[in-house]
Design an enzyme around this catalytic site. Structure first.
Site, short mmCIF file in Angstrom:
data_model
loop_
_atom_site.label_atom_id
_atom_site.label_comp_id
_atom_site.label_asym_id
_atom_site.label_seq_id
_atom_site.Cartn_x
_atom_site.Cartn_y
_atom_site.Cartn_z
N GLU A 1 -4.94 -3.78 -1.88
CA GLU A 1 -6.39 -3.52 -1.82
C GLU A 1 -6.72 -2.25 -1.01
O GLU A 1 -7.85 -1.81 -0.97
CB GLU A 1 -7.15 -4.74 -1.27
N ARG A 2 -5.67 -1.67 -0.35
CA ARG A 2 -5.92 -0.45 0.45
C ARG A 2 -6.04 0.79 -0.44
O ARG A 2 -6.78 1.71 -0.13
CB ARG A 2 -4.79 -0.20 1.43
N CYS B 1 9.54 1.85 3.64
CA CYS B 1 10.49 0.77 3.96
C CYS B 1 11.90 1.33 4.11
O CYS B 1 12.78 0.65 4.61
CB CYS B 1 10.47 -0.30 2.90
N LYS C 1 -1.22 -7.24 -9.20
CA LYS C 1 -2.18 -7.36 -8.07
C LYS C 1 -1.76 -6.30 -7.05
O LYS C 1 -0.90 -6.54 -6.21
CB LYS C 1 -2.09 -8.78 -7.48
N SER D 1 5.36 -6.94 3.49
CA SER D 1 5.95 -7.29 4.79
C SER D 1 6.70 -8.63 4.71
O SER D 1 6.42 -9.46 3.84
CB SER D 1 4.84 -7.36 5.83
N GLU E 1 9.20 -4.06 13.12
CA GLU E 1 8.98 -2.89 12.25
C GLU E 1 7.70 -2.21 12.74
O GLU E 1 6.64 -2.83 12.80
CB GLU E 1 8.80 -3.38 10.81
N PHE F 1 0.82 -1.22 0.00
CA PHE F 1 0.00 0.00 0.00
C PHE F 1 0.84 1.26 0.00
O PHE F 1 0.36 2.32 -0.37
CB PHE F 1 -0.94 0.00 1.23
P1 NAD Z 1 1.57 -6.59 3.15
O1 NAD Z 1 2.59 -7.65 3.26
O2 NAD Z 1 0.44 -6.57 4.12
O3 NAD Z 1 0.87 -6.62 1.70
C1 NAD Z 1 1.64 -6.64 0.51
C2 NAD Z 1 0.83 -7.37 -0.57
O4 NAD Z 1 0.61 -8.73 -0.17
C3 NAD Z 1 -0.54 -6.76 -0.84
O5 NAD Z 1 -0.77 -6.76 -2.23
C4 NAD Z 1 -1.48 -7.69 -0.10
O6 NAD Z 1 -2.74 -7.78 -0.71
C5 NAD Z 1 -0.77 -9.03 -0.17
N1 NAD Z 1 -1.07 -9.89 1.00
C6 NAD Z 1 -1.31 -9.47 2.27
N2 NAD Z 1 -1.53 -10.53 3.08
C7 NAD Z 1 -1.40 -11.63 2.31
C8 NAD Z 1 -1.50 -13.04 2.57
N3 NAD Z 1 -1.76 -13.50 3.79
N4 NAD Z 1 -1.31 -13.89 1.54
C9 NAD Z 1 -1.03 -13.43 0.32
N5 NAD Z 1 -0.93 -12.12 0.00
C10 NAD Z 1 -1.10 -11.23 0.98
O7 NAD Z 1 2.36 -5.19 3.17
P2 NAD Z 1 1.77 -3.72 3.23
O8 NAD Z 1 1.23 -3.47 4.60
O9 NAD Z 1 0.91 -3.45 2.06
O10 NAD Z 1 3.11 -2.87 3.03
C11 NAD Z 1 3.98 -2.51 4.07
C12 NAD Z 1 5.17 -3.45 4.14
O11 NAD Z 1 5.87 -3.44 2.90
C13 NAD Z 1 6.18 -3.02 5.18
O12 NAD Z 1 6.64 -4.17 5.85
C14 NAD Z 1 7.30 -2.40 4.36
O13 NAD Z 1 8.57 -2.42 4.96
C15 NAD Z 1 7.26 -3.25 3.14
N6 NAD Z 1 7.89 -2.59 2.00
C16 NAD Z 1 9.09 -3.06 1.58
C17 NAD Z 1 9.73 -2.46 0.52
C18 NAD Z 1 11.05 -2.98 0.02
O14 NAD Z 1 11.42 -2.65 -1.10
N7 NAD Z 1 11.75 -3.77 0.79
C19 NAD Z 1 9.13 -1.37 -0.12
C20 NAD Z 1 7.89 -0.91 0.34
C21 NAD Z 1 7.27 -1.55 1.41
#
Ligand code: NAD
Length: 499
Positions: free
Chosen positions: A176-177, A281, A173, A226, A384, A149
């Protein structure tokens, strides 16, 4: 209420699963639209559509593919204000920050205009008598991206621009937020001349993600989000024989040496710690001053700056430094961790728990927090937080500070503030973290370098954007060819050697 769609084969398509998620305006707390959550059949239909058109796209010469990227860049600039407004309305970040989100994606599209050069391959003339050898970079076919998101413009573009420039079709994909900007990006790619079906946007949650992970026609997956989900996607995707790269969470340390310009370091910490409400991140979430005198002087400077921070809705334009968190659940998680910090013995120097904004009482705002005397066993240090919370861990020496950054399980970014070149050089060489800033707080590499962390911040090989993206989204095929005059002389039965 607006019902959002998927974007399949060049058209907006309504969801068929009957499942939806609420999309909030984080500044007001109101639900502003609902996004459809695709089921496995909807994902399969999107992949089928992509499969039908991808071979022709791969056969389109790379210059023509690059020209679509050129036009896309123009359209992004044309629509910058519109994109930023839509982004801020769903994410909550300020308008200038939202423009940065679009801009950092746009720069990867610009880099992809170099696709003809990046895809040239290698050639050896006369590798043996009458033998030439050449390597081609061919698209992997259908790639997918699962994105977070916090950068709803930048990270989708980091994924689909190089994949498409390489001749692949792409299934996006998004989170969804905040799904509106990814849909707008797909419209702009179509307007730029991209054939229908090459960029499919499928909205959804775990069900859609699992359908992507198990789809036999998808060859590669890029994920950002994450760490627990990154680990899950990497293991299930690779078990299904796919090429997978997953970028996960972070805990970025900034080391402040006694010789640093402390005003400069404090300014940097304010931007890197509280910008985008800490939902980056590459945010700095841990300050590590070396020596108590440095720590005391730094905290004093931070407190005066934090008092001046303006927290508010994106509609306040340039008059606000950061906005709300993305959801009520995110706010609850951050405040829960702040309370755990107090219980576990950290000193809360600035308390933002009671922050409230007149007229926006239902928004997901969290005031700035500053902790001192944090230790490495506390939850606020190991986890985090992803909120406007800066933790200070005091170190006695440079070696102790370096060890902290090195022992943490995350290794996305880190920074050092010093006037001493030898210390800076030592730090850059030794630290086991993927992106390092020297007197630079958020060292996000530009589009023509690559982006990626180490340790639990990454699963898989190769980084995002830059030359690595062209490696990830292509397969190498190496051809050894001989056109000898004496081929009719008969077969060779020993292992061929070129010498
Ligand atoms: P998230 O892991 O909750 O979601 C990321 C994606 O995974 C979304 O598209 C979501 O729909 C999907 N998803 C969520 N739960 C799932 C599940 N149980 N099974 C399958 N798919 C699932 O992350 P977020 O809250 O959207 O983003 C924040 C996180 O992203 C933080 O941890 C941040 O550090 C990380 N981030 C990392 C980088 C990097 O380059 N390392 C860059 C930006 C964000």
């Amino acid at each position: 209420m607006t019902e959002l769609t998927h974007f399949i084969n060049g058209s907006h398509v309504k969801g068929k699963s009957g499942r939806f998620a609420d999309v909030f305006n984080p500044a007001t707390g109101e639900v502003q639209s609902k996004v459809p959550l695709a089921n496995a059949a909807e994902v399969a239909a999107a992949v089928e559509g992509a499969k039908a058109v991808q071979p022709e796209w791969a056969a389109t010469n790379p210059q023509r593919r690059a020209r679509i990227m050129m036009r896309f860049v123009e359209l992004l600039n044309r629509d910058m204000d519109k994109l930023a407004e839509a982004l801020s309305r769903e994410h909550g970040k300020t308008i200038p920050d939202a423009k940065g989100d679009v801009q950092r994606g746009l720069e990867v599209a610009e880099f992809c205009i170099g696709a003809p050069h990046l895809l040239k391959g290698e050639f050896t003339d006369s590798a043996g008598p009458g033998i030439d050898m050449y390597s081609m970079r061919q698209p992997i076919g259908i790639a997918a991206g699962i994105t977070p998101f916090n950068f709803p413009a930048m990270i989708p573009m980091w994924k689909f621009c190089p994949a498409i420039a390489c001749g692949n079709a792409f299934i996006l994909k998004p989170s969804e937020r905040d799904p509106s900007v990814p849909l707008m990006l797909a419209e702009l790619m179509q307007e730029a001349g991209l054939p229908d079906g090459i960029l499919q946007v499928v909205n959804g949650d775990k069900e859609a993600v699992d359908a992507i992970l198990d789809n036999e026609d998808i060859s590669g997956i890029g994920f950002v989000g994450s760490t627990p989900i990154a680990e899950y996607i990497y293991s299930r995707g690779t078990a299904n024989g796919k090429r997978v790269q997953c970028f996960g969470g972070a805990k970025n340390h900034m080391i402040i040496m006694p010789d640093a310009d402390l005003d400069q370091a404090a300014d940097a910490l304010i931007g890197a710690g509280y910008g985008a409400a800490g939902e980056r991140c590459m945010a700095i979430s841990v300050a590590v001053p070396v020596g108590d005198a440095t720590a005391d002087a730094l905290i004093e400077r931070l407190v005066t700056r934090i008092e001046k921070l303006k927290v508010g809705p994106y509609t306040a334009g340039n008059d606000v430094d950061y906005g709300p968190l993305v959801t009520a659940a995110a706010k609850e998680k951050v405040l829960g961790l702040v309370n755990s910090g107090i219980e576990q013995g950290a000193k809360l120097v600035v308390d933002g728990r009671d922050f409230s904004l007149q007229g926006y009482e239902d928004g997901f705002f969290v005031g700035p927090h500053l902790f001192d005397n944090v230790t490495s066993d506390m939850d606020i240090y190991t986890q985090e937080i992803f909120g406007p919370v800066l933790s200070t861990v005091r170190a006695k020496t440079y070696e102790e500070a370096l060890k902290l950054a090195m022992d943490h399980e995350y290794g996305n970014g880190t920074a050092i503030y010093t006037r001493d070149g030898d210390t800076a050089r030592n730090f850059a060489n030794r630290v086991n973290v993927g992106m390092v800033g020297i007197n630079v707080p958020i060292p996000v590499p530009l589009a023509y370098h690559t982006f990626g962390g180490w340790k639990k911040s990454v699963f898989g090989d190769l980084n995002q954007h830059g030359p690595d993206a062209f490696r990830f989204y292509t397969r190498t095929k190496t051809v050894t060819s001989r056109w000898p005059s004496g081929i009719k002389e008969g077969g060779e039965f020993s292992m061929p050697v070129m010498g």
